[in-house]
Motif scaffolding. Structure first.
Motif, PDB file in Angstrom:
ATOM      1  N   LEU A   1      38.256  46.747  45.348  1.00  0.00           N
ATOM      2  CA  LEU A   1      37.897  47.250  44.020  1.00  0.00           C
ATOM      3  C   LEU A   1      37.024  46.246  43.273  1.00  0.00           C
ATOM      4  O   LEU A   1      36.041  46.633  42.616  1.00  0.00           O
ATOM      5  N   SER A   2      37.362  44.962  43.378  1.00  0.00           N
ATOM      6  CA  SER A   2      36.583  43.923  42.693  1.00  0.00           C
ATOM      7  C   SER A   2      35.160  43.875  43.211  1.00  0.00           C
ATOM      8  O   SER A   2      34.201  43.744  42.435  1.00  0.00           O
ATOM      9  N   ARG A   3      35.004  44.008  44.534  1.00  0.00           N
ATOM     10  CA  ARG A   3      33.652  43.962  45.093  1.00  0.00           C
ATOM     11  C   ARG A   3      32.820  45.137  44.581  1.00  0.00           C
ATOM     12  O   ARG A   3      31.678  44.957  44.152  1.00  0.00           O
ATOM     13  N   HIS A   4      33.393  46.335  44.629  1.00  0.00           N
ATOM     14  CA  HIS A   4      32.644  47.511  44.168  1.00  0.00           C
ATOM     15  C   HIS A   4      32.268  47.390  42.695  1.00  0.00           C
ATOM     16  O   HIS A   4      31.112  47.626  42.310  1.00  0.00           O
ATOM     17  N   LEU A   5      33.228  47.013  41.849  1.00  0.00           N
ATOM     18  CA  LEU A   5      32.980  46.946  40.411  1.00  0.00           C
ATOM     19  C   LEU A   5      32.012  45.831  40.057  1.00  0.00           C
ATOM     20  O   LEU A   5      31.181  45.982  39.155  1.00  0.00           O
ATOM     21  N   ALA A   6      32.101  44.694  40.760  1.00  0.00           N
ATOM     22  CA  ALA A   6      31.181  43.592  40.498  1.00  0.00           C
ATOM     23  C   ALA A   6      29.753  43.964  40.881  1.00  0.00           C
ATOM     24  O   ALA A   6      28.794  43.550  40.219  1.00  0.00           O
TER      25      ALA A   6
ATOM     26  N   VAL B   1      34.993  36.469  43.676  1.00  0.00           N
ATOM     27  CA  VAL B   1      34.424  37.817  43.546  1.00  0.00           C
ATOM     28  C   VAL B   1      32.905  37.772  43.743  1.00  0.00           C
ATOM     29  O   VAL B   1      32.317  38.675  44.345  1.00  0.00           O
ATOM     30  N   ILE B   2      32.267  36.712  43.261  1.00  0.00           N
ATOM     31  CA  ILE B   2      30.832  36.532  43.518  1.00  0.00           C
ATOM     32  C   ILE B   2      30.582  36.439  45.024  1.00  0.00           C
ATOM     33  O   ILE B   2      29.611  37.000  45.548  1.00  0.00           O
ATOM     34  N   ALA B   3      31.473  35.757  45.737  1.00  0.00           N
ATOM     35  CA  ALA B   3      31.345  35.654  47.192  1.00  0.00           C
ATOM     36  C   ALA B   3      31.442  37.025  47.849  1.00  0.00           C
ATOM     37  O   ALA B   3      30.713  37.326  48.803  1.00  0.00           O
ATOM     38  N   PHE B   4      32.348  37.887  47.341  1.00  0.00           N
ATOM     39  CA  PHE B   4      32.458  39.242  47.887  1.00  0.00           C
ATOM     40  C   PHE B   4      31.121  39.982  47.787  1.00  0.00           C
ATOM     41  O   PHE B   4      30.730  40.714  48.706  1.00  0.00           O
ATOM     42  N   VAL B   5      30.436  39.794  46.669  1.00  0.00           N
ATOM     43  CA  VAL B   5      29.178  40.510  46.429  1.00  0.00           C
ATOM     44  C   VAL B   5      28.085  40.018  47.371  1.00  0.00           C
ATOM     45  O   VAL B   5      27.353  40.812  47.954  1.00  0.00           O
TER      46      VAL B   5
ATOM     47  N   LEU C   1      32.581  56.454  33.514  1.00  0.00           N
ATOM     48  CA  LEU C   1      33.996  56.798  33.419  1.00  0.00           C
ATOM     49  C   LEU C   1      34.709  56.534  34.731  1.00  0.00           C
ATOM     50  O   LEU C   1      35.843  56.037  34.746  1.00  0.00           O
ATOM     51  N   PHE C   2      34.043  56.828  35.847  1.00  0.00           N
ATOM     52  CA  PHE C   2      34.652  56.610  37.164  1.00  0.00           C
ATOM     53  C   PHE C   2      34.960  55.132  37.382  1.00  0.00           C
ATOM     54  O   PHE C   2      36.046  54.770  37.856  1.00  0.00           O
ATOM     55  N   ASN C   3      34.016  54.259  37.006  1.00  0.00           N
ATOM     56  CA  ASN C   3      34.250  52.825  37.186  1.00  0.00           C
ATOM     57  C   ASN C   3      35.317  52.304  36.231  1.00  0.00           C
ATOM     58  O   ASN C   3      36.056  51.367  36.568  1.00  0.00           O
ATOM     59  N   TRP C   4      35.420  52.903  35.035  1.00  0.00           N
ATOM     60  CA  TRP C   4      36.512  52.524  34.137  1.00  0.00           C
ATOM     61  C   TRP C   4      37.862  52.896  34.753  1.00  0.00           C
ATOM     62  O   TRP C   4      38.848  52.160  34.624  1.00  0.00           O
ATOM     63  N   MET C   5      37.904  54.028  35.442  1.00  0.00           N
ATOM     64  CA  MET C   5      39.139  54.433  36.113  1.00  0.00           C
ATOM     65  C   MET C   5      39.477  53.463  37.243  1.00  0.00           C
ATOM     66  O   MET C   5      40.642  53.095  37.431  1.00  0.00           O
ATOM     67  N   LEU C   6      38.445  53.032  37.989  1.00  0.00           N
ATOM     68  CA  LEU C   6      38.674  52.055  39.051  1.00  0.00           C
ATOM     69  C   LEU C   6      39.121  50.717  38.475  1.00  0.00           C
ATOM     70  O   LEU C   6      39.975  50.034  39.052  1.00  0.00           O
ATOM     71  N   LEU C   7      38.556  50.339  37.331  1.00  0.00           N
ATOM     72  CA  LEU C   7      38.955  49.093  36.691  1.00  0.00           C
ATOM     73  C   LEU C   7      40.409  49.163  36.230  1.00  0.00           C
ATOM     74  O   LEU C   7      41.156  48.179  36.316  1.00  0.00           O
TER      75      LEU C   7
END
Length: 294
Positions: A26-31, A89-93, A207-213
């Motif tokens: 989730l962190s990778r996608h949102l970042a 998280v930066i590394a994930f990206v 809204l979708f990313n807020w739900m994921l967050l």
């Protein structure tokens, strides 16, 4: 309540690593969709609320939980973890989940290497050998001097070093403060640090990313809850090896969700690093058992 149910503790740790691996995805996608500092900031807001609720329940009041004779150490711990999460998280990206976690798995060995100069603990030749083997595993993953080498690989290595220092400070703080106090300072200081950075990166989200967050925040609280219950159920030395499952679960998410590749050199490096880490944990267990007999 502290018990001695190793099997229950084992399954709680497995659940913990699965939840934390889901957080990584989730962190990778949102970042990638927004930015890392903002995501970590909102995540820490919920985490701070969680630790304050735990502190009030365990210590009777927030003031009692915050009481410490070493505030500078506690502040440094909380700040270091928040910065480490941002770096990871930066590394994930930039590097993906597979290679980031493969390199980050070096952190238990770094704790062993730094425990001498930081805590004054004796590090024998067997543990130094394990540390050396783990370092060879990192070199195999990084492939320095080859065309495949990516300078972004330094990011998870920095995160591993920061997390190792955080782990050593945990040991140091535990000499005077209990777990509830340290947990309180971890969440509250981390929230302040993350907000001081993330507020400058605020941007709108779908809204979708807020739900994921929201899912990220909930899983964060659930993961720490399961981890606390795991260490209440069984001794740390018995369940700590299962923490390596986060590498397995996160790599699976990276491969099947984000389409990452598991290169042969990365797999070989993972085997060496995890093998060395498990050997170091085994030596630590033997050392602890010998101390209890004395």
């Amino acid at each position: 309540m502290i018990t001695n149910d190793t099997r229950r503790g084992m399954w709680l740790m497995v659940a913990t690593t699965l939840i934390f691996a889901s957080q990584d995805g989730l962190s990778r996608h949102l970042a990638e969709a927004t930015n890392t500092p903002m995501i970590v900031m909102v995540r820490y807001w919920f985490f701070a609320f969680f630790v304050m609720a735990i502190a009030r329940r365990q210590k009777g009041s927030i003031a009692a939980a915050a009481r410490t004779s070493q505030p500078l150490i506690q502040i440094l711990r909380g700040a270091l973890l928040a910065l480490e999460i941002i770096v990871m998280v930066i590394a994930f990206v930039y590097l993906g989940l597979v290679e980031s976690h493969a390199i980050f798995a070096m952190y238990p060995l770094l704790i062993g290497a730094l425990s001498g100069p930081v805590l004054g603990e004796h590090v024998g030749w067997r543990r130094w050998t394990a540390i050396g083997v783990g370092f060879i595993g990192v070199l195999i993953i990084l492939q320095p001097g080859f065309a495949a080498f990516s300078p972004y690989a330094a990011i998870p290595l920095l995160a591993a070093f920061m997390f190792a220092l955080y782990g050593l400070l945990n040991r140091y703080a535990a000499r005077k403060d209990d777990t509830a106090t340290s947990f309180f300072w971890t969440g509250t200081v981390g929230a302040v640090v993350a907000t001081a950075i993330g507020v400058f990166f605020w941007e709108p989200m779908s809204l979708f990313n807020w739900m994921l967050l929201a899912c990220l925040c909930v899983t964060g609280m659930a993961g720490h809850y399961f981890m606390i219950r795991a260490y209440e159920a069984a001794e740390a030395s018995a369940i700590q090896p299962f923490a390596y499952l986060q590498l397995v679960f996160s790599s699976a998410i990276g491969i099947f969700v984000f389409g990452e590749a598991l290169r042969l050199n990365v797999l070989c490096g993972i085997v060496l690093i995890v093998g060395a880490g498990l050997f170091a944990l085994h030596r630590e267990r033997i050392k602890s058992a010998a101390k209890r007999k004395v």
